[in-house]
Design a protein around this motif. Structure first.
Motif, PDB file in Angstrom:
ATOM      1  N   LEU A 322     -52.329  38.616  47.722  1.00 45.93           N
ATOM      2  CA  LEU A 322     -53.338  39.229  48.580  1.00 45.93           C
ATOM      3  C   LEU A 322     -54.264  40.130  47.772  1.00 45.93           C
ATOM      4  CD1 LEU A 322     -51.284  40.155  51.780  1.00 45.93           C
ATOM      5  CD2 LEU A 322     -52.836  38.232  51.437  1.00 45.93           C
ATOM      6  N   TRP A 326     -58.301  39.996  47.926  1.00 44.87           N
ATOM      7  CA  TRP A 326     -59.139  41.128  48.346  1.00 44.87           C
ATOM      8  C   TRP A 326     -60.066  41.579  47.229  1.00 44.87           C
ATOM      9  CZ3 TRP A 326     -58.835  39.878  52.800  1.00 44.87           C
ATOM     10  CH2 TRP A 326     -57.684  39.851  53.572  1.00 44.87           C
ATOM     11  N   SER A 329     -62.907  39.340  47.440  1.00 43.52           N
ATOM     12  CA  SER A 329     -63.714  39.692  48.609  1.00 43.52           C
ATOM     13  C   SER A 329     -64.608  40.888  48.322  1.00 43.52           C
ATOM     14  CB  SER A 329     -62.797  40.008  49.796  1.00 43.52           C
ATOM     15  OG  SER A 329     -61.950  38.927  50.104  1.00 43.52           O
ATOM     16  N   PHE A 367     -62.996  44.173  56.801  1.00 45.61           N
ATOM     17  CA  PHE A 367     -62.045  43.798  55.756  1.00 45.61           C
ATOM     18  C   PHE A 367     -60.796  44.677  55.798  1.00 45.61           C
ATOM     19  CE2 PHE A 367     -65.126  41.175  53.343  1.00 45.61           C
ATOM     20  CZ  PHE A 367     -64.265  40.107  53.083  1.00 45.61           C
ATOM     21  N   TYR A 370     -58.620  42.966  58.086  1.00 47.74           N
ATOM     22  CA  TYR A 370     -57.979  41.814  57.436  1.00 47.74           C
ATOM     23  C   TYR A 370     -56.795  42.249  56.564  1.00 47.74           C
ATOM     24  CZ  TYR A 370     -61.804  38.659  58.768  1.00 47.74           C
ATOM     25  OH  TYR A 370     -62.691  37.893  59.464  1.00 47.74           O
ATOM     26  N   THR A 371     -57.004  43.292  55.766  1.00 48.32           N
ATOM     27  CA  THR A 371     -55.897  43.763  54.920  1.00 48.32           C
ATOM     28  C   THR A 371     -54.738  44.250  55.780  1.00 48.32           C
ATOM     29  OG1 THR A 371     -56.820  45.996  54.748  1.00 48.32           O
ATOM     30  CG2 THR A 371     -57.462  44.418  53.049  1.00 48.32           C
ATOM     31  N   GLY A 427     -53.892  46.388  48.754  1.00 45.92           N
ATOM     32  CA  GLY A 427     -54.939  45.463  49.180  1.00 45.92           C
ATOM     33  C   GLY A 427     -56.291  46.139  49.309  1.00 45.92           C
ATOM     34  N   VAL A 428     -56.316  47.306  49.947  1.00 40.74           N
ATOM     35  CA  VAL A 428     -57.587  48.029  50.107  1.00 40.74           C
ATOM     36  C   VAL A 428     -58.106  48.507  48.756  1.00 40.74           C
ATOM     37  CG1 VAL A 428     -58.685  50.042  51.153  1.00 40.74           C
ATOM     38  CG2 VAL A 428     -57.056  48.692  52.478  1.00 40.74           C
ATOM     39  N   LEU A 431     -59.752  45.741  47.065  1.00 41.94           N
ATOM     40  CA  LEU A 431     -61.090  45.571  47.639  1.00 41.94           C
ATOM     41  C   LEU A 431     -62.065  46.546  46.995  1.00 41.94           C
ATOM     42  CD1 LEU A 431     -62.544  44.021  50.014  1.00 41.94           C
ATOM     43  CD2 LEU A 431     -62.068  46.029  51.408  1.00 41.94           C
TER      44      LEU A 431
END
Length: 551
Positions: A322, A326, A329, A367, A370-371, A427-428, A431
């Motif tokens: 993931l 991310w 993304s 997003f 999503y995470t 994950g964030v 991003l």
């Protein structure tokens, strides 16, 4: 007179032709009956995925500028890694957008389904000793494997038909639509056949699943690297079954022959599985199992250490997979304002990306959702591992030692909750790293960190619900997955569907809002935290009171 007694000659030969497949039909009917609910949920879920996505593409078809911007984004490395090689981006149409942006994700989803189903009905059945009882009857050596693969074939064909009908209902060309959905089914079947081979090689179901998912991950990476190396794919892309499906170029320049590679791979893998299955002992794998220690490792001092060993690999691979997605993304966030401005008054984007504030922050809030969904899926899976341990009979063995029920349950939940937090925060931050790598310095690191932390109470509510259902109603744990799906719908389409306030408030994520735009509401965070604590306490109370399921 001596009598001569003629002794009939006896010829020893191998099994008669077809005898190794005796009972395949009965096993197939049993598997279909056993999994009837799963086999209905999968087509329904994929059909909803198509229906939720296709409306957006149809509406965008009336916005040439928006489609042109979207086509330009498809040429960036981030979008290539998350979608595909980008056929038809020069004149981007709704059909080309559907093929470029949906094929990868549906193939991955159905490939995981195929892997899990094949391992479930082959290696996992042998590991539980149920296959030994089945094989005591008139059942051939290869009947379970063939029946499992036929079940997966039926499931993928059903999904392909239903998905194709949904696309036709949205006025997409019927021939192109069904070619796309059946190509996806063939691609997924390749990985089902991989799982069949892994089930012969490995002695445990987890090992077979892990090897199969590793092959799937390798196929994904080969496709990503190959498609980034060269426009429309390089040699590396042709080493991936996912690349074969995308090379059909549906809705752009339809080609059937790449699907022949899928068929050939499936037949070769089935043949290999048959040969391996004939050479191994029942219940054993071809790969030797490494001998364990004579005594426990110094770190394995109790159920907490055992739970960590059981969950650490899942946490590592989920965080890595993931995180890479991310990061990719984040590299396209900088282009969001241009994309949204070109959309105009498109109702889909107006509903999802509320244009009343900063577009970049609004997009990052989506997003963040999503995470959060990715972390929630991990949290549910890890929380419900306790149910799998109980059904396998290992919980009874653990509790036979001087280990209390509360301590055993707390050990698994501790790592499930911590792992969920790790998946969300990493994950964030991935991003954020992707956005910074693309040159976007605002919002800053603190904003991303607040976004990550704001979702934690809601994530703990979901995990707490899964634990409470397991403790009180083990057969009803599927409810937490229904809530997961509902949160996705509310998070993205609540405004589009004009859902009433009470329907939105059912979703724990609704109470989080968009921290990038509105900040964090402390009262909501405390409220969610209180609900999470209450559910976890309820789980401990229920688990201490009920009887364990018998194996």
């Amino acid at each position: 007179m001596t009598a001569v007694v003629a002794t009939p000659s006896v010829t020893v030969s191998g099994p008669a032709f077809g005898s190794t497949l005796v009972g395949t039909g009965r096993l197939l009917r049993f598997m279909l009956r056993r999994d009837r609910r799963r086999l209905l949920i999968w087509p329904l879920g994929i059909a909803l995925l198509y229906a939720g996505s296709l409306g957006e593409y149809v509406l965008l078809g009336d916005e040439p500028e928006a489609m042109a911007v979207r086509g330009t984004l498809m040429r960036t490395p981030g979008m290539i890694s998350m979608a595909g090689p980008g056929y038809g981006v020069e004149n981007y149409t709704p059909g080309a957008a559907v093929a470029n942006e949906l094929i990868l994700w549906v193939v991955l989803t159905l490939a995981v389904m195929s892997i899990l189903q094949v391992v479930r009905h082959t290696r996992a059945e042998e590991e539980s000793s149920r296959s030994e009882l089945v094989r005591a009857g008139a059942v051939g050596r290869h009947a379970p494997s063939v029946a499992a693969l036929l079940q997966v074939l039926i499931a993928n064909v059903l999904i392909a038909v239903v998905s194709g009908l949904v696309m036709v209902a949205f006025d997409f060309d019927a021939a192109e639509s069904f070619t796309m959905t059946f190509a996806i089914a063939l691609g997924a079947l390749v990985f089902g056949a991989v799982a069949l081979v892994a089930a012969q090689a490995m002695e445990h179901g987890r090992g077979a699943t892990g090897i199969s998912l590793a092959v799937l991950g390798g196929a994904y990476l080969l496709r990503v690297i190959g498609d980034i190396q060269e426009e429309h794919g390089s040699v590396l892309s042709w080493l991936s079954p996912i690349g074969w499906v995308q090379q059909t170029r549906v809705f752009v320049d339809l080609r059937w022959w790449p699907l022949g590679l899928c068929v050939a791979a499936i037949l070769l893998l089935i043949g290999l599985a048959g040969v391996l299955g004939s050479r191994r002992d029942f219940g054993a794998g071809l790969v030797a199992v490494r001998g364990g220690r004579a005594d426990a490792a110094p770190t394995l001092t109790g159920p907490l250490a055992l739970a960590w060993i059981q969950q650490r690999m899942g946490l590592m691979w989920t965080t890595l997979g993931l995180g890479l997605m991310w990061f990719a993304s984040g590299t396209v966030v900088e282009a969001v304002p241009d994309m949204v401005e070109s959309v105009g008054d498109n109702p889909v984007y107006a509903a999802i990306l509320s244009q009343s504030g900063d577009l970049v922050r609004t997009f990052l809030g989506v997003f963040g959702l999503y995470t959060g969904l990715g972390a929630a899926a991990f949290g549910i899976a890890m929380t419900l591992r306790a149910k799998g341990e109980e059904e396998a009979g290992r919980t009874e063995l653990a509790l036979a030692k001087p280990v209390g029920r509360g301590r055993w349950l707390a050990s698994g939940l501790t790592w499930a909750l911590l792992g969920t937090a790790v998946v969300q925060v990493s994950g964030v931050l991935a991003l954020w790293a992707g956005a910074v790598a693309s040159g976007l310095d605002e919002p800053g690191f603190r904003d991303y960190l607040d976004l990550a932390l704001a979702y934690l109470p809601a994530l703990f509510v979901i995990a707490g619900l899964g634990a409470a259902l397991y403790a009180w109603l083990p057969r009803a744990t599927g409810i937490v997955w229904v809530l997961f799906t509902y949160m996705f719908v509310v998070g993205l389409f609540a405004d589009l569907f004009d859902l009433p306030g009470w329907a939105r408030r059912i979703s724990p994520f609704w109470w989080v809002g968009n921290p990038m735009l509105d900040g964090v509401d402390a009262s909501h965070m405390w409220g969610l935290s209180g609900v999470a604590v209450a559910l976890l306490v309820l789980a401990f109370v229920g688990f201490r009171q009920r009887d364990l399921q018998s194996t």
